[in-house]
Scaffold this active site. Structure first.
Site, PDB file in Angstrom:
ATOM      1  N   GLU A   1       1.018  -1.286   0.291  1.00  0.00           N
ATOM      2  CA  GLU A   1      -0.054  -0.101   0.093  1.00  0.00           C
ATOM      3  C   GLU A   1       0.931   1.607   0.302  1.00  0.00           C
ATOM      4  O   GLU A   1       1.717   1.284   0.544  1.00  0.00           O
ATOM      5  CB  GLU A   1      -0.984   0.067   1.667  1.00  0.00           C
ATOM      6  CG  GLU A   1      -1.316  -0.801   1.153  1.00  0.00           C
ATOM      7  CD  GLU A   1      -2.795  -1.075   2.081  1.00  0.00           C
ATOM      8  OE1 GLU A   1      -3.310   0.146   2.320  1.00  0.00           O
ATOM      9  OE2 GLU A   1      -3.317  -2.395   2.851  1.00  0.00           O
TER      10      GLU A   1
ATOM     11  N   LEU B   1      13.060  -4.210   9.546  1.00  0.00           N
ATOM     12  CA  LEU B   1      14.456  -3.473  11.176  1.00  0.00           C
ATOM     13  C   LEU B   1      13.783  -1.760  12.076  1.00  0.00           C
ATOM     14  O   LEU B   1      14.617  -1.776  12.900  1.00  0.00           O
ATOM     15  CB  LEU B   1      15.837  -3.684  11.137  1.00  0.00           C
ATOM     16  CG  LEU B   1      16.087  -5.670  10.749  1.00  0.00           C
ATOM     17  CD1 LEU B   1      17.393  -5.226  10.815  1.00  0.00           C
ATOM     18  CD2 LEU B   1      15.276  -6.705  11.885  1.00  0.00           C
ATOM     19  N   ARG B   2      13.017  -1.225  11.870  1.00  0.00           N
ATOM     20  CA  ARG B   2      12.712  -0.263  12.731  1.00  0.00           C
ATOM     21  C   ARG B   2      11.605  -0.716  13.576  1.00  0.00           C
ATOM     22  O   ARG B   2       9.630  -1.534  13.650  1.00  0.00           O
ATOM     23  CB  ARG B   2      12.066   0.817  11.768  1.00  0.00           C
ATOM     24  CG  ARG B   2      11.628   2.118  12.475  1.00  0.00           C
ATOM     25  CD  ARG B   2      10.511   2.967  12.053  1.00  0.00           C
ATOM     26  NE  ARG B   2      11.797   3.483  11.296  1.00  0.00           N
ATOM     27  CZ  ARG B   2      11.370   4.684  10.374  1.00  0.00           C
ATOM     28  NH1 ARG B   2      10.167   5.150  10.285  1.00  0.00           N
ATOM     29  NH2 ARG B   2      12.842   5.306   9.373  1.00  0.00           N
ATOM     30  N   ALA B   3      12.319  -0.635  14.951  1.00  0.00           N
ATOM     31  CA  ALA B   3      10.982  -1.305  16.242  1.00  0.00           C
ATOM     32  C   ALA B   3       9.870  -0.593  16.238  1.00  0.00           C
ATOM     33  O   ALA B   3       9.881   0.997  16.533  1.00  0.00           O
ATOM     34  CB  ALA B   3      11.757  -1.013  17.273  1.00  0.00           C
ATOM     35  N   GLY B   4       8.188  -0.911  17.181  1.00  0.00           N
ATOM     36  CA  GLY B   4       7.474  -0.093  17.519  1.00  0.00           C
ATOM     37  C   GLY B   4       6.191  -0.302  17.789  1.00  0.00           C
ATOM     38  O   GLY B   4       6.695  -1.614  18.420  1.00  0.00           O
TER      39      GLY B   4
ATOM     40  N   CYS C   1      -3.194  -7.080   5.140  1.00  0.00           N
ATOM     41  CA  CYS C   1      -2.456  -7.990   4.566  1.00  0.00           C
ATOM     42  C   CYS C   1      -1.542  -9.097   5.707  1.00  0.00           C
ATOM     43  O   CYS C   1      -2.178 -10.198   5.959  1.00  0.00           O
ATOM     44  CB  CYS C   1      -1.442  -8.059   3.893  1.00  0.00           C
ATOM     45  SG  CYS C   1      -2.919  -8.024   2.392  1.00  0.00           S
TER      46      CYS C   1
ATOM     47  N   LYS D   1      -3.938 -11.277   9.382  1.00  0.00           N
ATOM     48  CA  LYS D   1      -4.821 -11.821   8.616  1.00  0.00           C
ATOM     49  C   LYS D   1      -4.323 -13.304   7.746  1.00  0.00           C
ATOM     50  O   LYS D   1      -4.685 -14.767   8.215  1.00  0.00           O
ATOM     51  CB  LYS D   1      -6.005 -11.138   8.170  1.00  0.00           C
ATOM     52  CG  LYS D   1      -6.024 -11.312   6.832  1.00  0.00           C
ATOM     53  CD  LYS D   1      -6.231 -11.957   5.804  1.00  0.00           C
ATOM     54  CE  LYS D   1      -5.596 -11.343   4.127  1.00  0.00           C
ATOM     55  NZ  LYS D   1      -6.475 -11.957   2.993  1.00  0.00           N
TER      56      LYS D   1
ATOM     57  N   LYS E   1      -0.270   2.106   8.028  1.00  0.00           N
ATOM     58  CA  LYS E   1       0.993   2.774   7.482  1.00  0.00           C
ATOM     59  C   LYS E   1       0.896   4.244   6.314  1.00  0.00           C
ATOM     60  O   LYS E   1      -0.362   4.560   6.559  1.00  0.00           O
ATOM     61  CB  LYS E   1       1.744   1.602   6.594  1.00  0.00           C
ATOM     62  CG  LYS E   1       0.657   1.704   5.577  1.00  0.00           C
ATOM     63  CD  LYS E   1       1.445   0.687   4.286  1.00  0.00           C
ATOM     64  CE  LYS E   1       2.926   1.493   3.644  1.00  0.00           C
ATOM     65  NZ  LYS E   1       3.300   0.417   2.731  1.00  0.00           N
TER      66      LYS E   1
ATOM     67  N   ARG F   1      -7.049  -0.872   8.536  1.00  0.00           N
ATOM     68  CA  ARG F   1      -7.429  -1.994   8.968  1.00  0.00           C
ATOM     69  C   ARG F   1      -6.893  -2.832   9.896  1.00  0.00           C
ATOM     70  O   ARG F   1      -5.685  -2.663   9.235  1.00  0.00           O
ATOM     71  CB  ARG F   1      -7.941  -2.939   7.834  1.00  0.00           C
ATOM     72  CG  ARG F   1      -9.253  -2.765   6.810  1.00  0.00           C
ATOM     73  CD  ARG F   1      -8.901  -3.915   5.877  1.00  0.00           C
ATOM     74  NE  ARG F   1      -8.392  -3.371   5.068  1.00  0.00           N
ATOM     75  CZ  ARG F   1      -7.734  -3.851   3.900  1.00  0.00           C
ATOM     76  NH1 ARG F   1      -8.367  -5.358   3.532  1.00  0.00           N
ATOM     77  NH2 ARG F   1      -6.827  -3.436   3.285  1.00  0.00           N
TER      78      ARG F   1
END
Length: 446
Positions: free
Chosen positions: A163, A261-264, A271, A274, A334, A341
């Site tokens: 997306e 590899l970006r922590a959050g 997608c 599910k 994002k 969703r």
């Protein structure tokens, strides 16, 4: 004679695929069972936000001045059957309510409606994400229900759209995977994708089960990578380490790489969550459930990140949300999307609201969808307005405009200068220099 293409289902995937096929030079007919959706698309408008999609649509939709006229829309299955040589099925496969398993009802309905209209040789191409084994079953269904019988073939061609980059990913894919049962299906799909293949996109030919597994395997790997770095964030917080520096260091290893590899606060959307749950459910049905037990922990780590963000916010406002105002920057799962969703941002906002906090949300593109999903939350037209009177500001979707916020300007309107960066995307030094208490997942407190 040039191939004519139909696209069954004109949601996010279908609308993008239809416009892209027209861009590649094909005559395209899109079908949906929702008349309002067809009317919207026929005007050259898209019911979702995706950069570049509406412009591409208007370039090709018949009836729009200056368009190529290569793209039309209909609600008639009979028209689709008469028109198409290659039929792409792009309908949704949501998670079943109360279960991990995939809901195949929309796919099954599409095949059952399309097959009786296929009176001449045709290729039906599934693009939906389905449980492994579905293609073999659906191929048999086509042969039984289509008047053309064995002259109707099935192929499976999973989508890998991101997306925010869907148009680019369709026109210039990093790989094209096709599951086929014979040479004819492969030949037709090579013709459909001749342009991107000519530009260098790899064309991977597989059997049905392998093609079906590629999408779920890819998403499971990405989900695992995200949850891995978030697990490292938990350890970093316990040890007073810095997960951002840790990710930078291990990302230089070519075997690991820097991406994802970006922590959050973790992954969400329509997608990854599910798909990994449906993968686990299907593995159980096949007797291979032990092979995917690690995905349960991947899912658990992901959900735990959201709860931890709520805990950090509660700590920042003094231990109780009652009577406290919380600003949430971001509603979509994002940036560059209006998709809410399974959004971690909205999940966190909803949890805080249920615990008595007065939550105000802002998002550049996802406000309308967020309001429909969480109507009891408050919403602001600007990020600054969302922060007005707040006792803590939560940065939960990494939109570029939030990185550009001036901490001093925001500091002038809040009740207390506490900010928690749930995406590790803000400049900690810049916010701290403006007298903010700055926290971020997996990073030292100061």
């Amino acid at each position: 004679m040039a191939l004519r293409i139909t696209v069954i289902g004109t949601g996010y995937l279908g609308a993008t695929h239809a416009a892209a096929m027209a861009e590649l030079g094909f005559e395209v007919l899109g079908l949906d069972v929702v008349p309002e959706k067809i009317e919207t698309l026929a005007r050259g408008e898209v019911p979702m936000y995706e950069p570049g999609l509406e412009e591409l649509l208007r370039k090709h939709v018949a009836g729009i001045e200056g368009s190529t006229g290569r793209l039309r829309f209909t609600t008639s299955w009979e028209e689709v059957g008469e028109f198409g040589d290659v039929h792409f099925v792009c309908v949704n496969t949501p998670q079943k309510h109360g279960e991990y398993a995939c809901d195949m009802s929309y796919v099954d309905s599409a095949f059952a409606s399309l097959a009786p209209q296929l009176r001449r040789p045709a290729l039906v191409v599934g693009k939906s994400t389905v449980p492994v084994g579905s293609a073999t079953r659906l191929a048999k269904l086509l042969t039984e229900l289509a008047p053309a019988g064995e002259d109707v073939e099935l192929a499976w061609n999973p989508e890998f759209l991101r997306e925010g980059f869907a148009v680019q990913d369709t026109l210039h894919p990093d790989r094209i995977v096709v599951g086929v049962a014979g040479e004819r299906g492969e030949k037709l799909l090579r013709e459909v994708y001749a342009t991107p293949v000519g530009e260098g996109s790899p064309f991977v030919v597989a059997d049905y089960p392998t093609a079906e597994l590629v999408k779920t395997a890819a998403n499971s790997f990405l989900a695992t990578k995200i949850s891995f770095i978030n697990a490292m964030a938990e350890v970093c917080e316990a040890a007073d380490g810095d997960v951002v520096k840790l990710a930078e260091a291990i990302g230089h290893d070519d075997r690991i790489g820097k991406k994802f590899l970006r922590a959050g606060v973790g992954f969400g959307g329509g997608c990854l969550p599910k798909d990994i749950r449906a993968f686990m459910a299907r593995a159980g049905e096949l007797g291979a459930d032990q092979a995917l037990t690690f995905l349960r922990e991947v899912d658990s780590i992901n959900m735990r990140r959201r709860s931890h963000m709520v805990e950090l916010a509660r700590e920042a406002v003094g231990g109780d949300f009652l009577g406290r105002r919380v600003a949430v920057l971001g509603a979509t799962f994002k940036p560059d999307s209006d998709d809410v969703r399974d959004s971690p941002a909205l999940n966190v906002a909803g949890q805080i609201h249920l615990q008595g906090g007065q939550v105000t949300v802002h998002d550049p593109k996802g406000m309308a969808n967020a309001r429909r999903l969480f109507p009891t939350l408050a919403y602001a037209d600007t990020a600054l307005e969302a922060c007005r009177g707040a006792h803590v500001v939560l940065h939960l979707t990494e939109w570029g405009e939030y990185r550009q916020l001036d901490p001093a300007v925001v500091g002038a309107v809040v009740a207390e200068r506490h900010v928690i960066d749930g995406r590790n995307a803000l400049d900690a030094a810049r916010w701290r220099s403006a007298d903010w208490t700055f926290r971020a997942l997996g990073r030292p407190k100061a």
